[in-house]
Motif scaffolding. Structure first.
Motif, PDB file in Angstrom:
ATOM      1  N   THR A  30     -65.647  33.466 -29.931  1.00 48.33           N
ATOM      2  CA  THR A  30     -64.321  32.974 -29.580  1.00 48.33           C
ATOM      3  C   THR A  30     -63.900  31.894 -30.592  1.00 48.33           C
ATOM      4  O   THR A  30     -64.741  31.083 -30.997  1.00 48.33           O
ATOM      5  CB  THR A  30     -64.363  32.370 -28.162  1.00 48.33           C
ATOM      6  N   PRO A  31     -62.642  31.888 -31.040  1.00 45.30           N
ATOM      7  CA  PRO A  31     -61.459  32.588 -30.543  1.00 45.30           C
ATOM      8  C   PRO A  31     -60.970  33.716 -31.437  1.00 45.30           C
ATOM      9  O   PRO A  31     -59.760  33.916 -31.559  1.00 45.30           O
ATOM     10  CB  PRO A  31     -60.431  31.466 -30.483  1.00 45.30           C
ATOM     11  N   GLN A  32     -61.890  34.452 -32.085  1.00 42.77           N
ATOM     12  CA  GLN A  32     -61.451  35.518 -32.981  1.00 42.77           C
ATOM     13  C   GLN A  32     -61.858  36.909 -32.502  1.00 42.77           C
ATOM     14  O   GLN A  32     -61.734  37.896 -33.233  1.00 42.77           O
ATOM     15  CB  GLN A  32     -61.979  35.271 -34.392  1.00 42.77           C
ATOM     16  N   ASN A  33     -62.307  37.014 -31.251  1.00 48.08           N
ATOM     17  CA  ASN A  33     -62.855  38.284 -30.772  1.00 48.08           C
ATOM     18  C   ASN A  33     -61.860  39.436 -30.787  1.00 48.08           C
ATOM     19  O   ASN A  33     -62.256  40.606 -30.927  1.00 48.08           O
ATOM     20  CB  ASN A  33     -63.402  38.114 -29.350  1.00 48.08           C
ATOM     21  N   GLU A  34     -60.571  39.141 -30.635  1.00 46.22           N
ATOM     22  CA  GLU A  34     -59.584  40.226 -30.635  1.00 46.22           C
ATOM     23  C   GLU A  34     -59.579  40.997 -31.955  1.00 46.22           C
ATOM     24  O   GLU A  34     -59.213  42.178 -31.986  1.00 46.22           O
ATOM     25  CB  GLU A  34     -58.182  39.680 -30.360  1.00 46.22           C
ATOM     26  N   ILE A  35     -59.960  40.338 -33.045  1.00 48.10           N
ATOM     27  CA  ILE A  35     -60.034  41.050 -34.330  1.00 48.10           C
ATOM     28  C   ILE A  35     -61.055  42.167 -34.240  1.00 48.10           C
ATOM     29  O   ILE A  35     -60.790  43.321 -34.620  1.00 48.10           O
ATOM     30  CB  ILE A  35     -60.378  40.065 -35.471  1.00 48.10           C
ATOM     31  N   LEU A  36     -62.240  41.862 -33.707  1.00 54.48           N
ATOM     32  CA  LEU A  36     -63.269  42.881 -33.553  1.00 54.48           C
ATOM     33  C   LEU A  36     -62.843  43.952 -32.561  1.00 54.48           C
ATOM     34  O   LEU A  36     -63.036  45.161 -32.801  1.00 54.48           O
ATOM     35  CB  LEU A  36     -64.591  42.243 -33.104  1.00 54.48           C
ATOM     36  N   GLU A  37     -62.316  43.537 -31.431  1.00 49.16           N
ATOM     37  CA  GLU A  37     -61.914  44.494 -30.403  1.00 49.16           C
ATOM     38  C   GLU A  37     -60.885  45.479 -30.945  1.00 49.16           C
ATOM     39  O   GLU A  37     -60.963  46.687 -30.700  1.00 49.16           O
ATOM     40  CB  GLU A  37     -61.361  43.746 -29.188  1.00 49.16           C
ATOM     41  N   TYR A  38     -59.926  44.970 -31.693  1.00 47.40           N
ATOM     42  CA  TYR A  38     -58.871  45.819 -32.236  1.00 47.40           C
ATOM     43  C   TYR A  38     -59.426  46.801 -33.268  1.00 47.40           C
ATOM     44  O   TYR A  38     -59.116  47.998 -33.248  1.00 47.40           O
ATOM     45  CB  TYR A  38     -57.796  44.932 -32.865  1.00 47.40           C
ATOM     46  N   LEU A  39     -60.256  46.290 -34.154  1.00 48.51           N
ATOM     47  CA  LEU A  39     -60.774  47.132 -35.230  1.00 48.51           C
ATOM     48  C   LEU A  39     -61.816  48.131 -34.747  1.00 48.51           C
ATOM     49  O   LEU A  39     -62.061  49.149 -35.402  1.00 48.51           O
ATOM     50  CB  LEU A  39     -61.359  46.255 -36.336  1.00 48.51           C
ATOM     51  N   SER A  40     -62.420  47.868 -33.598  1.00 46.13           N
ATOM     52  CA  SER A  40     -63.450  48.789 -33.089  1.00 46.13           C
ATOM     53  C   SER A  40     -62.896  50.187 -32.838  1.00 46.13           C
ATOM     54  O   SER A  40     -63.619  51.173 -32.918  1.00 46.13           O
ATOM     55  CB  SER A  40     -64.075  48.224 -31.807  1.00 46.13           C
ATOM     56  N   TRP A  41     -61.597  50.302 -32.537  1.00 45.16           N
ATOM     57  CA  TRP A  41     -60.978  51.618 -32.392  1.00 45.16           C
ATOM     58  C   TRP A  41     -60.029  51.955 -33.535  1.00 45.16           C
ATOM     59  O   TRP A  41     -59.892  53.116 -33.931  1.00 45.16           O
ATOM     60  CB  TRP A  41     -60.213  51.710 -31.067  1.00 45.16           C
ATOM     61  N   ARG A  42     -59.404  50.928 -34.129  1.00 44.64           N
ATOM     62  CA  ARG A  42     -58.398  51.191 -35.165  1.00 44.64           C
ATOM     63  C   ARG A  42     -59.021  51.705 -36.453  1.00 44.64           C
ATOM     64  O   ARG A  42     -58.452  52.585 -37.124  1.00 44.64           O
ATOM     65  CB  ARG A  42     -57.621  49.902 -35.436  1.00 44.64           C
ATOM     66  N   MET A  43     -60.182  51.194 -36.814  1.00 44.44           N
ATOM     67  CA  MET A  43     -60.835  51.638 -38.046  1.00 44.44           C
ATOM     68  C   MET A  43     -61.152  53.133 -38.010  1.00 44.44           C
ATOM     69  O   MET A  43     -61.024  53.840 -39.017  1.00 44.44           O
ATOM     70  CB  MET A  43     -62.107  50.827 -38.301  1.00 44.44           C
ATOM     71  N   LYS A  44     -61.552  53.603 -36.863  1.00 40.70           N
ATOM     72  CA  LYS A  44     -61.874  55.024 -36.729  1.00 40.70           C
ATOM     73  C   LYS A  44     -60.646  55.888 -36.992  1.00 40.70           C
ATOM     74  O   LYS A  44     -60.738  56.972 -37.590  1.00 40.70           O
ATOM     75  CB  LYS A  44     -62.429  55.297 -35.332  1.00 40.70           C
TER      76      LYS A  44
END
Length: 355
Positions: A30-44
């Motif tokens: 925290t407070p940057q977790n949304e970057i990982l959460e977003y990229l976990s599906w967007r990168m694919k």
């Protein structure tokens, strides 16, 4: 350009994808977790690779490998996690390898606090691993600017073959604002001849190592690189500086408050101005050339305790003006308090400058 409402961290992640980045590795904090959460599906969706690593140490070294192969690669972190990236950042610099690192800054020493803060200023401008190292550091003050600077970050990294930092903060990372996105860039991983590739037959294998080992004058090489950055990459915004008696200096979330403080002060006949560094390395000394003869002092406004940027302001004006600091610590400054503090300085009630 597509438009919409988006959280700062998610907009930063989408901009990374649009900039052609196809490799991300990172560890949740925290407070940057949304970057990982977003990229976990967007990168694919775009054919890229997302890795949630076992640690920040692993993350930065994966970026090192992917960038060496020619991919636009990135990691992000905050607080103690960002501290763990420092050795890997040193290797990126030593190997002349471009990459982008995002620091969504939080408050405090050690583990600190997950709330907003601007306590990483000296780390990103004077740290970044052992050795003689500097990185271009860009500090957005809005969600839109987070997108715009991310689109610039990878070309800058490749221009200098050097890592670039985007210094966001928890407030900007968590706020939701209108944002416009540029078209997607597609980048050929084989575009550069220096990157590591497979070999066939008699082809000579490429290798990336510390450039110090094969360069005759590494000192001049690195010094000249930093000089080029300093000459060409200073970024800033000046507001009502040309006649200001006191000039605020602030970046990131604090700069947004200071813009409002300038409007309030001007409505009361107080000649307040603002210099907003967008690049905090190289520090925008050119911005201070606009100071008027009526300027009596400068005042940094930052969410740190000691006023970490004040030293750079002092150097930018060759110690020709007193420099005060309004350090709010963990609290976002209030525009009314900024104006009040500025008036006390102008009235001579602050008998000691702080930096």
């Amino acid at each position: 350009m597509e438009k919409g409402l988006m959280k700062g961290n998610e907009a930063l992640a989408e901009a990374m994808v649009l900039a052609g980045c196809r490799f991300f590795s990172g560890y949740p904090i925290t407070p940057q977790n949304e970057i990982l959460e977003y990229l976990s599906w967007r990168m694919k969706e775009v054919g890229g690779a997302f890795v949630q690593s076992e640690s920040e140490l692993a993350a930065i070294n994966m970026v090192l490998g992917a960038a060496s192969a020619g991919a636009r690669a990135m990691t992000s972190s905050s607080g103690p996690g960002f501290s763990l990236l420092q050795e890997g950042i040193s290797y990126l610099i030593a190997g002349d390898i471009p990459a982008v690192i995002v620091d969504v800054a939080r408050f405090g020493s050690g583990i600190g606090e997950i709330s907003q803060g601007q306590c990483d200023y000296k780390l990103v401008t004077r740290g970044n691993g052992h050795g003689d190292s500097h990185l271009i550091v860009l500090a957005p003050a809005s969600v839109q600017e987070s997108v715009d600077l991310m689109m610039e970050a990878f070309p800058l990294a490749e221009k200098y073959r050097h890592p670039v930092i985007i210094l966001s903060d928890a407030a900007i990372g968590q706020m939701v604002e209108p944002v416009s996105f540029p078209p997607m860039e597609e980048v050929d991983i084989d575009r550069d001849d220096w990157t590591v590739k497979g070999c066939r037959g008699e082809e000579e294998s490429k290798k990336i190592t510390n450039v110090f080992y094969y360069m005759e004058d590494y000192n001049s090489f690195l010094r000249e690189k930093y000089q080029r950055m300093t000459e060409k990459e200073q970024r800033f915004e000046n507001i009502s500086v040309e006649d200001a008696q006191l000039v605020l200096v602030a970046y990131g979330i604090s700069a947004r408050v200071c813009k409002e403080a300038v409007r309030k002060a001007r409505s009361q006949g107080i000649r307040l101005g603002l210099i907003r560094p967008i690049s905090i390395y190289p520090y925008p000394k050119k911005a201070f050339e606009a100071l008027s003869q009526d300027c009596k002092a400068l005042m940094t406004v930052e969410m740190s305790i000691t006023g970490q940027m004040a030293e750079d302001v002092k150097l930018a004006v060759d110690c020709n003006y007193p420099v005060y600091t309004y350090g709010t610590g963990i609290k976002v400054p209030k525009s009314a308090d900024v104006v009040k503090y500025a008036v006390e300085i102008l009235d001579g009630r602050m008998d000691k400058e702080v930096f």
